[in-house]
Motif scaffolding. Structure first.
Motif, short mmCIF file in Angstrom:
data_model
loop_
_atom_site.label_atom_id
_atom_site.label_comp_id
_atom_site.label_asym_id
_atom_site.label_seq_id
_atom_site.Cartn_x
_atom_site.Cartn_y
_atom_site.Cartn_z
N LEU A 59 -27.31 11.88 7.42
CA LEU A 59 -28.44 10.77 7.04
C LEU A 59 -28.83 10.18 8.47
CD1 LEU A 59 -26.58 9.29 3.93
CD2 LEU A 59 -28.80 10.22 3.86
N TRP A 60 -28.03 9.97 9.34
CA TRP A 60 -28.27 9.44 10.75
C TRP A 60 -28.84 10.34 11.80
CZ3 TRP A 60 -25.46 4.16 11.73
CH2 TRP A 60 -25.65 3.43 10.59
N MET A 105 -5.27 0.17 -6.55
CA MET A 105 -4.70 0.01 -5.38
C MET A 105 -4.82 -1.75 -5.43
SD MET A 105 -5.92 1.06 -1.64
CE MET A 105 -7.42 0.18 -1.38
N ARG A 106 -3.28 -2.20 -5.21
CA ARG A 106 -3.24 -3.51 -5.14
C ARG A 106 -3.48 -4.09 -3.64
NH1 ARG A 106 1.83 -5.36 -7.33
NH2 ARG A 106 1.75 -6.92 -5.92
N SER A 109 -11.82 8.84 2.60
CA SER A 109 -12.91 8.03 2.35
C SER A 109 -13.57 8.12 3.94
CB SER A 109 -12.86 6.73 1.97
OG SER A 109 -12.07 6.76 0.80
N PHE A 110 -12.84 7.85 4.79
CA PHE A 110 -13.36 7.67 6.06
C PHE A 110 -13.92 8.95 6.73
CE2 PHE A 110 -11.77 3.47 6.41
CZ PHE A 110 -12.81 2.84 7.17
N LYS A 125 -29.64 4.68 4.47
CA LYS A 125 -30.74 4.11 5.65
C LYS A 125 -32.00 4.47 5.62
CE LYS A 125 -31.76 5.67 9.68
NZ LYS A 125 -31.79 6.34 11.07
N ARG A 127 -48.65 8.37 18.10
CA ARG A 127 -49.18 9.59 18.60
C ARG A 127 -50.11 10.29 17.70
NH1 ARG A 127 -46.35 14.49 20.38
NH2 ARG A 127 -47.41 15.19 22.23
N ILE A 132 -7.79 6.33 1.60
CA ILE A 132 -8.72 5.56 2.71
C ILE A 132 -9.08 6.54 3.47
CG2 ILE A 132 -8.63 3.84 4.60
CD1 ILE A 132 -6.94 1.92 2.45
N MET A 147 0.80 -1.28 -0.02
CA MET A 147 -0.03 0.16 0.02
C MET A 147 0.83 1.24 -0.05
SD MET A 147 -2.86 1.03 2.80
CE MET A 147 -3.92 -0.17 2.85
N CYS A 173 -25.09 3.87 4.21
CA CYS A 173 -25.48 5.49 4.10
C CYS A 173 -27.12 5.51 3.69
CB CYS A 173 -24.58 6.14 3.34
SG CYS A 173 -23.08 6.56 4.15
N ARG A 219 -43.22 17.90 -0.96
CA ARG A 219 -43.53 16.92 -1.81
C ARG A 219 -44.97 17.44 -2.51
NH1 ARG A 219 -44.17 10.80 -0.05
NH2 ARG A 219 -45.78 11.69 1.52
N LEU A 245 -16.98 10.03 5.17
CA LEU A 245 -18.28 9.58 5.94
C LEU A 245 -18.94 10.15 7.10
CD1 LEU A 245 -17.07 5.75 6.09
CD2 LEU A 245 -19.02 6.72 4.79
N ASP A 301 -36.13 5.46 6.10
CA ASP A 301 -36.75 5.95 7.26
C ASP A 301 -37.79 4.84 7.24
OD1 ASP A 301 -38.54 7.05 8.75
OD2 ASP A 301 -38.67 9.09 7.72
N ASP A 346 -2.44 5.33 -1.28
CA ASP A 346 -3.39 4.79 -0.92
C ASP A 346 -4.17 5.03 0.43
OD1 ASP A 346 -3.34 3.44 -3.54
OD2 ASP A 346 -2.06 1.65 -2.52
N LEU A 386 -15.64 -0.42 4.47
CA LEU A 386 -15.64 0.95 3.83
C LEU A 386 -16.89 0.56 2.86
CD1 LEU A 386 -14.36 3.65 3.54
CD2 LEU A 386 -13.35 2.76 1.50
N LEU A 416 -21.70 12.56 5.93
CA LEU A 416 -22.76 11.51 5.41
C LEU A 416 -23.59 11.13 6.78
CD1 LEU A 416 -21.29 9.81 2.48
CD2 LEU A 416 -23.19 11.13 2.35
N TYR A 417 -22.74 10.70 7.69
CA TYR A 417 -23.35 10.21 8.94
C TYR A 417 -24.39 11.02 9.55
CZ TYR A 417 -21.71 5.49 9.60
OH TYR A 417 -21.41 4.07 9.83
N ARG A 453 -41.72 14.51 13.19
CA ARG A 453 -43.14 15.01 13.06
C ARG A 453 -43.68 14.97 14.64
NH1 ARG A 453 -45.91 12.68 7.90
NH2 ARG A 453 -47.74 13.41 8.94
N ARG A 454 -44.61 15.99 14.92
CA ARG A 454 -45.17 16.07 16.44
C ARG A 454 -46.14 14.68 16.61
NH1 ARG A 454 -47.86 21.16 18.55
NH2 ARG A 454 -47.82 19.94 20.53
N ARG A 511 -38.71 13.90 9.37
CA ARG A 511 -38.93 12.63 10.19
C ARG A 511 -39.32 13.18 11.52
NH1 ARG A 511 -33.99 8.46 8.91
NH2 ARG A 511 -34.13 8.58 6.73
N ARG A 514 -2.60 -6.46 -0.82
CA ARG A 514 -1.86 -7.60 -0.72
C ARG A 514 -1.89 -8.41 0.49
NH1 ARG A 514 3.18 -3.76 -2.54
NH2 ARG A 514 2.28 -2.64 -0.90
N HIS A 543 -6.17 -5.73 4.32
CA HIS A 543 -6.57 -4.44 3.23
C HIS A 543 -7.73 -5.08 2.84
CE1 HIS A 543 -1.91 -3.55 2.77
NE2 HIS A 543 -2.38 -3.03 3.83
N LEU A 577 -20.41 2.53 3.34
CA LEU A 577 -20.98 3.41 2.41
C LEU A 577 -22.35 2.86 2.08
CD1 LEU A 577 -18.09 3.93 -0.01
CD2 LEU A 577 -19.36 5.76 1.18
#
Lengths: 119, 348
Positions: A23-24, B1-2, A12-13, B24, B218, A9, A1, B22, A34, A16, B26, A5, B15, A19-20, A112-113, A110, B4, B8, B19
């Motif tokens: 979305l969460w 990316m290799r 990428s983390f 999720k 409710r 990585i 690596m 993500c 709508r 996230l 409702d 690389d 990962l 995004l968390y 809602r009362r 999401r 090895r 990895h 992803l």
């Protein structure tokens, strides 16, 4: 690596994390509305992109306006103008309906009362 | 990316999983259908978006079909029966309409005629059969009296298998519990398709089954005078709530407000009560009970609730005062500040 690389990585983390949160995380403020005609979704709009939309239904055109996190029915065919009378909608679950034109505008979210309202 | 080393590969899989997670969904899925002259909101919990969408599409088709089959004045088996009643002929009703007729007849007897599903002509005379009645003059007293003199009653209808006829040509069926009946049928459909946690709400008449992952549903009860919600209640298992109010359908003429709940005795909109909310085991019973309880007014509503088998109900009078049965009072939460003046009644 290779170092590149590892950087990829790590990046990428790192990517996230927002995004968390998005979305969460708990969405306290509604983001979207709508619009349906006869039960079919014709528009899904961000409440933060100010714009006017012409929505065609069987009785004519319903004008929907989005401004500053709110949405409203500006004009719609029908004898009583109940859709317009609903005013600005901004909370999750707020809605306005025009039965003659089969148009419904709903604020989505999401946090809602109430799950449903008896009226 | 290799890759090895096994580590990895594991990292890449982790990962990919993160992803994928993500997206999720409702657990609450909702849809809105416009049918039967009203707004129908359906909510499911714990159902995948794809399964919920499939169920919503089927229910949209069902509600449109029921709208066509049960319509009281557009061409339908019910409107054809009403036409046949006027002409002294026989007509055929569908099994659903026969069931509604049977339930309506029982409620008419229990309410001593305060619930009268045979006054379709009176409702038409007032213009309340249309989706939105424009403002305009009310019908003349003479026209109303002429219809009342003919005393249309559900007992004028003779049922023989699926054939019906009326001995009184003034009879026209307009079922008060139609929306509630449709809600019950929709709940049956959802259960038959494995959906155990849901709410179906047709024009404010709702039935809730199951829960939200162990949390009760409710439910808000609309404030009859003013914006928003008057009170809330938690439902789980299987319960229905319906509210009848003078704000639902009305028109104004020369400063007078005429609402759609007609007193079959006077032929005019009922007076003395602004709204009634009823809890019942089925949406049809909750829907049926609301109107006669409103018409019965302060002196008689509790006695009528007892005869209809209703133990949980509240009544809002024209000054905003609330009368509430003990069983409902124990579980209701006021949502307006200050809370309205409240009297807890004796048990019905």
């Amino acid at each position: 690596m290779t170092t590149a690389d590892r950087c990829l990585i790590a990046l990428s983390f790192a990517a996230l994390v927002p995004l968390y949160v998005q979305l969460w995380g708990r969405d306290t403020q509604p983001q979207e509305a709508r619009v349906t005609v006869d039960g079919q979704e014709v528009l899904r709009v961000s409440l933060f992109e100010n714009h006017r939309y012409d929505v065609k239904g069987p009785a004519g055109v319903t004008v929907v306006e989005v401004a500053d996190g709110r949405v409203r029915c500006v004009s719609s065919p029908g004898p009583r103008h109940l859709c317009e009378r609903a005013g600005w909608l901004s909370a999750s679950g707020d809605s306005a309906v025009n039965l003659p034109n089969r148009v419904s505008i709903e604020v989505l979210g999401r946090d809602r009362r109430f799950d449903s309202v008896s009226y | 990316m290799r890759l090895r080393k096994p580590l990895h590969g594991l990292l890449a899989m982790l990962l990919a999983c993160l992803l994928a997670a993500c997206e999720k969904p409702d657990p609450l899925q909702t849809t809105r259908i416009l049918a039967m002259g009203t707004v129908i909101d359906i909510t499911t919990w714990g159902v995948s978006p794809r399964d919920a969408r499939a169920a919503f599409e089927d229910l949209q088709t069902l509600f449109q079909r029921w709208h066509q089959e049960w319509h009281a004045w557009l061409d339908s088996p019910l409107s054809r029966a009403n036409q046949a009643f006027a002409e002294g002929r026989e007509a055929t009703l569908t099994p659903d309409l026969l069931t509604m007729l049977e339930h309506a007849r029982a409620a008419a007897h229990a309410s001593e005629g305060l619930f009268n599903p045979a006054i379709g002509r009176l409702i038409e005379l007032w213009g309340f059969h249309a989706d939105e009645r424009p403002d305009g003059p009310p019908p003349s007293q003479a026209a109303i009296m002429e219809l009342l003199r003919k005393q249309p009653s559900v007992d004028d209808i003779i049922v023989d298998g699926d054939r019906v006829r009326s001995t009184n040509p003034a009879v026209a069926l307009d079922f008060g519990g139609l929306k509630g009946y449709a809600v019950d049928r929709a709940i049956d459909y959802l259960r038959a398709h494995g959906i155990q946690n849901a709410i179906v709400n047709a024009g404010g008449n709702l039935r809730a089954i199951g829960s939200k992952g162990g949390q009760p549903w409710r439910i808000g009860i609309r404030n009859p005078r003013g914006p928003g919600v008057l009170a809330s209640i938690e439902l789980s298992g299987d319960e229905s709530v319906a509210t009848s109010g003078d704000y639902e359908r009305f028109f104004e003429w020369h400063g007078v407000r005429y609402h759609h709940i007609l007193d079959p005795r006077s032929g005019f909109p009922s007076i003395g009560t602004t709204a009634v909310t009823v809890l019942a085991p089925t949406a049809e019973l909750a829907d049926i009970a609301g109107k006669p309880l409103m018409i019965a007014g302060p002196a008689k509503w509790l006695e009528l609730a007892h005869r209809l088998g209703i133990t949980q109900a509240l009544r809002v009078d024209e000054s905003g005062r609330v009368e509430i049965t003990p069983a409902l009072s124990a579980r209701l939460k006021w949502e307006i500040e200050p809370a309205p003046p409240v009297e807890v009644t004796a048990a019905p």
